[in-house]
Design a protein around this motif. Structure first.
Motif, mmCIF file in Angstrom:
data_model
loop_
_atom_site.group_PDB
_atom_site.id
_atom_site.type_symbol
_atom_site.label_atom_id
_atom_site.label_comp_id
_atom_site.label_asym_id
_atom_site.label_seq_id
_atom_site.Cartn_x
_atom_site.Cartn_y
_atom_site.Cartn_z
ATOM 1 N N HIS A 268 16.982 -2.587 20.151
ATOM 2 C CA HIS A 268 16.103 -1.624 20.798
ATOM 3 C C HIS A 268 14.742 -2.283 21.037
ATOM 4 O O HIS A 268 14.312 -3.107 20.243
ATOM 5 C CB HIS A 268 15.941 -0.396 19.896
ATOM 6 C CG HIS A 268 15.340 0.772 20.601
ATOM 7 N ND1 HIS A 268 14.005 1.062 20.530
ATOM 8 C CD2 HIS A 268 15.884 1.703 21.404
ATOM 9 C CE1 HIS A 268 13.763 2.137 21.253
ATOM 10 N NE2 HIS A 268 14.884 2.544 21.794
ATOM 11 N N THR B 202 19.909 -3.828 15.434
ATOM 12 C CA THR B 202 20.176 -2.460 15.872
ATOM 13 C C THR B 202 21.685 -2.295 15.893
ATOM 14 O O THR B 202 22.379 -3.045 16.554
ATOM 15 C CB THR B 202 19.617 -2.226 17.298
ATOM 16 O OG1 THR B 202 18.226 -2.506 17.311
ATOM 17 C CG2 THR B 202 19.849 -0.792 17.737
ATOM 18 N N ASP C 32 18.360 -1.179 11.998
ATOM 19 C CA ASP C 32 17.803 -0.106 12.812
ATOM 20 C C ASP C 32 18.869 0.967 12.950
ATOM 21 O O ASP C 32 19.820 0.821 13.706
ATOM 22 C CB ASP C 32 17.382 -0.652 14.185
ATOM 23 C CG ASP C 32 16.839 0.438 15.112
ATOM 24 O OD1 ASP C 32 17.135 1.626 14.881
ATOM 25 O OD2 ASP C 32 16.124 0.093 16.071
ATOM 26 N N LYS D 272 16.682 12.135 15.887
ATOM 27 C CA LYS D 272 17.850 11.842 16.720
ATOM 28 C C LYS D 272 19.144 12.128 15.950
ATOM 29 O O LYS D 272 20.007 12.864 16.410
ATOM 30 C CB LYS D 272 17.842 10.372 17.140
ATOM 31 C CG LYS D 272 16.717 10.008 18.076
ATOM 32 C CD LYS D 272 16.796 8.531 18.433
ATOM 33 C CE LYS D 272 15.624 8.108 19.281
ATOM 34 N NZ LYS D 272 15.552 6.651 19.424
ATOM 35 N N ALA E 121 18.327 4.144 13.888
ATOM 36 C CA ALA E 121 17.761 5.290 14.617
ATOM 37 C C ALA E 121 18.868 6.231 15.062
ATOM 38 O O ALA E 121 18.754 7.445 14.978
ATOM 39 C CB ALA E 121 16.964 4.805 15.819
ATOM 40 N N THR F 228 11.802 -1.432 20.606
ATOM 41 C CA THR F 228 10.751 -1.316 19.595
ATOM 42 C C THR F 228 10.877 -2.402 18.528
ATOM 43 O O THR F 228 9.890 -2.719 17.863
ATOM 44 C CB THR F 228 10.820 0.054 18.895
ATOM 45 O OG1 THR F 228 12.174 0.299 18.513
ATOM 46 C CG2 THR F 228 10.316 1.165 19.782
ATOM 47 N N ASN F 229 12.074 -2.984 18.356
ATOM 48 C CA ASN F 229 12.275 -3.966 17.266
ATOM 49 C C ASN F 229 11.349 -5.179 17.391
ATOM 50 O O ASN F 229 10.577 -5.471 16.465
ATOM 51 C CB ASN F 229 13.734 -4.421 17.167
ATOM 52 C CG ASN F 229 14.689 -3.333 16.663
ATOM 53 O OD1 ASN F 229 15.839 -3.586 16.366
ATOM 54 N ND2 ASN F 229 14.217 -2.093 16.588
ATOM 55 N N ASN G 24 16.275 7.766 12.334
ATOM 56 C CA ASN G 24 15.457 8.720 13.076
ATOM 57 C C ASN G 24 15.998 10.112 12.792
ATOM 58 O O ASN G 24 17.072 10.472 13.273
ATOM 59 C CB ASN G 24 15.514 8.436 14.578
ATOM 60 C CG ASN G 24 14.602 7.294 14.981
ATOM 61 O OD1 ASN G 24 14.144 6.530 14.129
ATOM 62 N ND2 ASN G 24 14.345 7.182 16.264
ATOM 63 N N SER H 284 20.529 6.278 23.901
ATOM 64 C CA SER H 284 19.657 5.842 22.811
ATOM 65 C C SER H 284 18.762 6.947 22.259
ATOM 66 O O SER H 284 18.313 6.876 21.137
ATOM 67 C CB SER H 284 18.785 4.651 23.245
ATOM 68 O OG SER H 284 18.134 4.137 22.126
ATOM 69 N N ALA I 172 7.935 8.147 12.965
ATOM 70 C CA ALA I 172 8.892 7.910 14.059
ATOM 71 C C ALA I 172 9.690 6.664 13.706
ATOM 72 O O ALA I 172 9.393 5.984 12.714
ATOM 73 C CB ALA I 172 8.151 7.692 15.368
ATOM 74 N N GLY I 173 10.684 6.374 14.541
ATOM 75 C CA GLY I 173 11.511 5.201 14.295
ATOM 76 C C GLY I 173 10.694 3.917 14.294
ATOM 77 O O GLY I 173 10.786 3.097 13.368
ATOM 78 N N ALA I 174 9.872 3.754 15.317
ATOM 79 C CA ALA I 174 9.094 2.516 15.426
ATOM 80 C C ALA I 174 8.136 2.372 14.239
ATOM 81 O O ALA I 174 7.893 1.264 13.750
ATOM 82 C CB ALA I 174 8.321 2.506 16.740
#
Ligand SMILES: *Cc1c(COP(=O)(O)O)cnc(C)c1O
Length: 478
Positions: A168, A213, A242, A269, A244, A170-171, A266, A77, A135-137
């Motif tokens: 993920h 995701t 998502d 990433k 990311a 964070t979702n 992201n 991830s 960031a992604g979140a």
């Protein structure tokens, strides 16, 4: 716990080495006359050691570090790929690194931001991007605030959002922060979203949509993705993607074509920025035209007079980061995309998937693979087949003994004892084979010498920690 690393403060002084610099023969200034009393510190314990001792101390410490520059970093991830050094050099060019966003000379930087937005638009199919999220979140939060504002603007009350259990972590957290309550959808035996459950959940009324995701945290591409977005749209919802880890999709398919309305990527990433330990990152979000008035401001638009910052639409969710976001990360991603071009990006996607499947097929000969099907950029095995009650933690600690970093463990939560492995496209066949060789050795050790695993790691400066105490009462010194 005391480690076997000597601190610089504990080093002795070798007078002979110390003495090669001549004694000072000028008058030493009285600091009290120069520096205000309040700022003066008297007893700073600066170690009094010769230069060579300092150099060796820090170089030795640096050798104890592990990073993607030292070997494979199969952290699922997180996409810990090797980042070409040229991106670092480009980001550090004074024109990028020494400029202030308010300087008038920053037209070049604005052009770069505009161009990368266009690239991301091509890669994902989305109409408009913001590069502000750090960031992604952060991108998820921004995307969900946009969803919320969109419905508020239409005068429709929507308070819930569907998040599959393979999302993920964070979702759901971002959805909660944006003020939604979460309907969790349990994955089916294929590791995908059960369409009948989705249909049922959407009919609940005040559901704003779905947060998906993809590939999910099992590394699985949901084969019914178009039906998923159709069900959500038919019931008046919006679809959040998502992205990311967009690596495996690069040049192959696009979230927009799957029916999504909002996507975050992201950059750290999918493209290129060495990250970890919480940063640095960049999580741009792209939206369809209907949602673009709600994007964070300011936006850059192209006019007859060149690139300009567009003024407020009155509908924006507002600013979510100072200036233009994490500019350095964006520059690296831009350099990476330009260097690879469309064909290079496609190859990144293909090799990321090939490498993961190569590992999957070899590892599943011994290790248990709960979802036995082709994966995307990553896959999840577990400790279910291990002899003598050897756990995922034991495996991960033993991997460290062999001089490589461990995969993500105990995530996703839907698989007991999960080991989530993502080799990335930058690993060679040789390095993948080495990883398999180690994993096979560990599998045999579990049968023949389980104590070796139970007490691992054996050859690192710090041995097995009590994970609970380390988390609850961390000792960050000594
Ligand atoms: C890493 C990741 C996130 C969160 O991104 P951050 O930059 O760490 O905030 C979200 N979703 C997925 C699938 C991820 O892999």
């Amino acid at each position: 716990m005391k480690s076997n690393i000597t601190l610089i403060f504990e080093k002795g002084i070798d007078e002979e080495l110390q003495n090669y610099i001549p004694e000072m023969d000028i008058e030493v200034a009285d600091l009290k006359e120069i520096i205000p009393q309040i700022l003066l510190r008297n007893d700073i314990p600066i170690p009094n050691v010769p230069e060579i001792v300092i150099v060796r101390h820090f170089v030795k410490l640096s050798h104890k570090n592990y990073g993607v520059d030292t070997g494979i970093y199969p952290l699922g991830s997180c996409t810990m790929k090797y980042n070409p050094k040229i991106n670092e050099s480009i980001e550090r060019l004074p024109g990028f690194s020494q400029i202030h966003p308010l300087q008038e000379e920053n037209q070049g930087s604005i052009k770069l931001l505009y161009n990368i937005s266009k690239f991301l638009g091509e890669i994902t199919g989305m109409d408009r991007f913001t590069l502000q999220p750090a960031a992604g979140a952060h991108g998820e939060l921004a995307g969900l605030l946009i969803m919320k504002k969109y419905f508020e603007h239409k005068g429709i009350k929507k308070e819930k959002i569907i998040v599959p259990d393979s999302a993920h972590g964070t979702n759901p957290a971002s959805a909660k922060m944006a003020g939604f309550s979460i309907i969790e959808l349990k994955s089916n035996e294929q590791g995908e979203v059960p369409l009948d459950h989705l249909e049922y959940a959407m009919q609940g009324g005040d559901v704003a949509g779905i947060m998906l995701t993809n590939p999910n945290t099992l590394g699985i591409f949901d084969r019914h993705i178009k039906e998923i977005t159709q069900i959500v749209h038919n019931n008046g919802g919006l679809c959040y993607y998502d992205g990311a880890n967009l690596n495996p999709m690069l040049g192959i398919c696009r979230p927009r074509d799957m029916g999504f309305d909002i996507v975050h990527l992201n950059l750290h990433k999918t493209f290129a920025t060495p990250h970890g330990g919480g940063g640095p990152g960049s999580g741009p979000i792209g939206v369809i035209n209907d949602l673009s008035p709600f994007l964070p401001e300011p936006c850059i638009i192209s006019t007859e007079n060149g690139l300009v910052c567009k003024e407020s639409t009155g509908k924006s969710i507002g600013r979510i980061k100072s200036f233009w976001g994490n500019f350095g990360v964006i520059v690296r991603a831009y350099a990476y995309i330009l260097a690879l071009g469309a064909e290079g990006l496609l190859r990144v996607g293909q090799i990321a998937v090939l490498n993961a499947n190569y590992l999957r097929v070899l590892l599943q000969k011994k290790y248990y693979l709960p979802f036995n099907r082709a994966c995307q950029h990553e896959f999840v095995i577990s400790d279910k087949n291990m002899a003598n009650n050897i756990t995922t933690e034991d495996i991960a600690k033993r991997i460290l003994d062999y001089g490589i970093y461990a995969p993500t463990i105990y995530f996703p939560l839907i698989i007991q004892g999960a080991l989530m492995i993502e080799p990335t496209e930058t690993e060679s066949k040789e390095s993948l084979d080495y990883f398999v060789e180690i994993m096979n050795k560990i599998y045999e050790e579990a049968k023949e010498n389980p104590h070796l695993l139970k007490n691992a790691p054996h050859n690192l400066p710090v041995k097995r920690l009590d994970a609970v105490i380390a988390a609850r009462k961390p000792v960050l010194h000594d």
